[in-house]
Design an enzyme around this catalytic site. Structure first.
Site, mmCIF file in Angstrom:
data_model
loop_
_atom_site.group_PDB
_atom_site.id
_atom_site.type_symbol
_atom_site.label_atom_id
_atom_site.label_comp_id
_atom_site.label_asym_id
_atom_site.label_seq_id
_atom_site.Cartn_x
_atom_site.Cartn_y
_atom_site.Cartn_z
ATOM 1 N N ILE A 160 -7.489 -9.186 -11.999
ATOM 2 C CA ILE A 160 -7.845 -8.949 -13.469
ATOM 3 C C ILE A 160 -9.210 -8.199 -13.243
ATOM 4 C CG2 ILE A 160 -8.648 -9.454 -15.678
ATOM 5 C CD1 ILE A 160 -5.489 -9.682 -15.299
ATOM 6 N N ARG A 214 -16.248 -15.038 -11.911
ATOM 7 C CA ARG A 214 -16.065 -13.746 -11.896
ATOM 8 C C ARG A 214 -16.967 -12.592 -12.111
ATOM 9 N NH1 ARG A 214 -11.123 -12.237 -13.526
ATOM 10 N NH2 ARG A 214 -11.889 -10.630 -14.929
ATOM 11 N N GLY A 270 0.648 -1.114 -0.113
ATOM 12 C CA GLY A 270 -0.019 0.005 -0.006
ATOM 13 C C GLY A 270 0.880 1.244 -0.140
ATOM 14 N N GLU A 321 6.264 6.384 -9.429
ATOM 15 C CA GLU A 321 4.704 5.893 -9.045
ATOM 16 C C GLU A 321 4.068 6.800 -7.869
ATOM 17 O OE1 GLU A 321 4.342 1.950 -8.131
ATOM 18 O OE2 GLU A 321 6.152 1.551 -9.085
ATOM 19 N N ASN A 338 -5.227 2.875 -13.186
ATOM 20 C CA ASN A 338 -4.054 1.868 -12.771
ATOM 21 C C ASN A 338 -2.612 2.466 -12.974
ATOM 22 O OD1 ASN A 338 -3.228 -0.934 -11.965
ATOM 23 N ND2 ASN A 338 -2.371 -1.064 -14.237
ATOM 24 N N ASN A 369 1.655 3.032 -2.668
ATOM 25 C CA ASN A 369 0.813 3.796 -3.494
ATOM 26 C C ASN A 369 -0.229 4.611 -2.771
ATOM 27 O OD1 ASN A 369 2.274 4.091 -6.233
ATOM 28 N ND2 ASN A 369 2.285 2.063 -5.869
ATOM 29 N N GLN A 418 10.483 7.713 -7.390
ATOM 30 C CA GLN A 418 10.932 8.852 -8.207
ATOM 31 C C GLN A 418 9.571 9.052 -9.058
ATOM 32 O OE1 GLN A 418 14.488 8.641 -10.071
ATOM 33 N NE2 GLN A 418 15.643 8.687 -8.103
ATOM 34 N N HIS A 431 1.274 1.304 -13.257
ATOM 35 C CA HIS A 431 2.134 0.252 -13.735
ATOM 36 C C HIS A 431 3.520 0.582 -13.690
ATOM 37 C CE1 HIS A 431 3.147 -3.660 -15.899
ATOM 38 N NE2 HIS A 431 3.981 -2.656 -16.612
ATOM 39 N N ASP A 472 -3.249 -3.709 -18.779
ATOM 40 C CA ASP A 472 -1.999 -2.462 -18.910
ATOM 41 C C ASP A 472 -2.324 -2.045 -20.437
ATOM 42 O OD1 ASP A 472 0.208 -4.760 -17.350
ATOM 43 O OD2 ASP A 472 -1.164 -3.270 -16.506
HETATM 44 C C1 GRF Z 1 4.654 -2.407 -6.814
HETATM 45 O O1 GRF Z 1 5.489 -3.260 -7.495
HETATM 46 C C2 GRF Z 1 4.308 -1.424 -7.564
HETATM 47 O O2 GRF Z 1 5.495 -1.058 -8.420
HETATM 48 C C3 GRF Z 1 3.196 -1.788 -8.131
HETATM 49 O O3 GRF Z 1 2.327 -2.425 -7.240
HETATM 50 C C4 GRF Z 1 3.412 -2.979 -6.348
HETATM 51 C C5 GRF Z 1 3.097 -2.836 -5.034
HETATM 52 O O4 GRF Z 1 2.689 -1.461 -4.723
HETATM 53 N N1 GRF Z 1 2.380 -0.600 -8.651
HETATM 54 P P1 GRF Z 1 2.222 -0.909 -3.173
HETATM 55 O O5 GRF Z 1 3.311 -0.703 -2.136
HETATM 56 O O6 GRF Z 1 1.028 -2.163 -2.622
HETATM 57 O O7 GRF Z 1 1.554 0.342 -3.459
#
Ligand code: GRF
Length: 208
Positions: free
Chosen positions: A93, A66, A12, A181, A108, A14, A179, A110, A151
């Site tokens: 997905i 799903r 988490g 994300e 998303n 991000n 740097q 990536h 993606d």
């Molecule tokens: C990381 O590999 C990030 O690059 C990708 O998801 C993975 C986990 O990210 N976006 P997070 O720390 O759970 O946000």
């Protein structure tokens, strides 16, 4: 004020960048209404709870198929009146029913410069292993809108990151997160919240 749901699967970091961005004003006009993980042990759920944000696990394993999983996610998003769905390290997905109902309202992050090193099987450290195996000198991260393919949807923001001699996948992953994300995902949410993003003929445009 846009209400967002953030979908997570792991640590988490991000999500934390988004929480911090809302708190420090970098992300305007935005409320994080809900955090959902497919893994009940994801530390990201702890981060949400610490920030006072509703957080829960909705796992595909708990549904017969799903379609049922997608319906459960959709019901929850409608219950919270969600405007934008943010996939932040989410390793599931997205069911077609969600993509249809939230067309151009799911983004998303990536950890590469799409279209390089992306698609089925390219997630987490595997992305950075691929970059190093190819000998790329530059990599980075991409925020894109989600469509039916992995993606693949309209690219909104990208940021480049230099690969350095001696990089391991772990070192490179950390640099790309720090740097790129953690900067472009909050910025993308802010731009959408400000109404500064449009999609024309499958291309995302930012008007400042
Ligand atoms: C990381 O590999 C990030 O690059 C990708 O998801 C993975 C986990 O990210 N976006 P997070 O720390 O759970 O946000």
């Amino acid at each position: 004020m846009q209400k967002i749901a953030v979908c997570v699967s792991g640590s988490g970091t991000n999500l934390q960048a988004i929480i911090d961005g809302v708190k420090n004003g970098k992300i305007r006009q935005t409320e994080i209404a809900l955090v959902v993980s497919n893994k009940k042990e994801a530390y990201a759920l702890e981060r949400a709870k610490k920030a006072g944000i509703d957080a829960e696990c909705i796992s595909p394993k708990d549904f017969p198929d799903r379609e049922a999983f997608g319906r459960a996610m959709l019901d929850r998003f409608e219950q919270y009146d969600i405007d934008l769905v943010v996939l932040a390290g989410y390793l599931v997905i997205i069911p077609e029913i969600l993509i249809r109902q939230y067309k151009n309202r799911i983004i998303n992050i990536h950890p590469s410069l799409i279209p390089a090193h992306c698609g089925m099987g390219y997630y987490g450290l595997k992305v950075h292993e691929s970059v190093l195996a190819m000998g790329n000198k530059v990599t980075g991260a991409t925020v894109h809108f989600v469509d039916e393919q992995a993606d693949h949807g309209p690219i909104l923001l990208q940021k480049a990151v230099m690969v350095q001699e001696g990089d391991t996948p772990e070192i490179l992953q950390k640099r790309v997160m720090e740097q790129a994300e953690w900067e472009i995902l909050p910025r993308a949410i802010d731009l959408i919240g400000q109404g500064s993003v449009s999609i024309v003929n499958g291309i995302a445009h930012v008007k400042l």
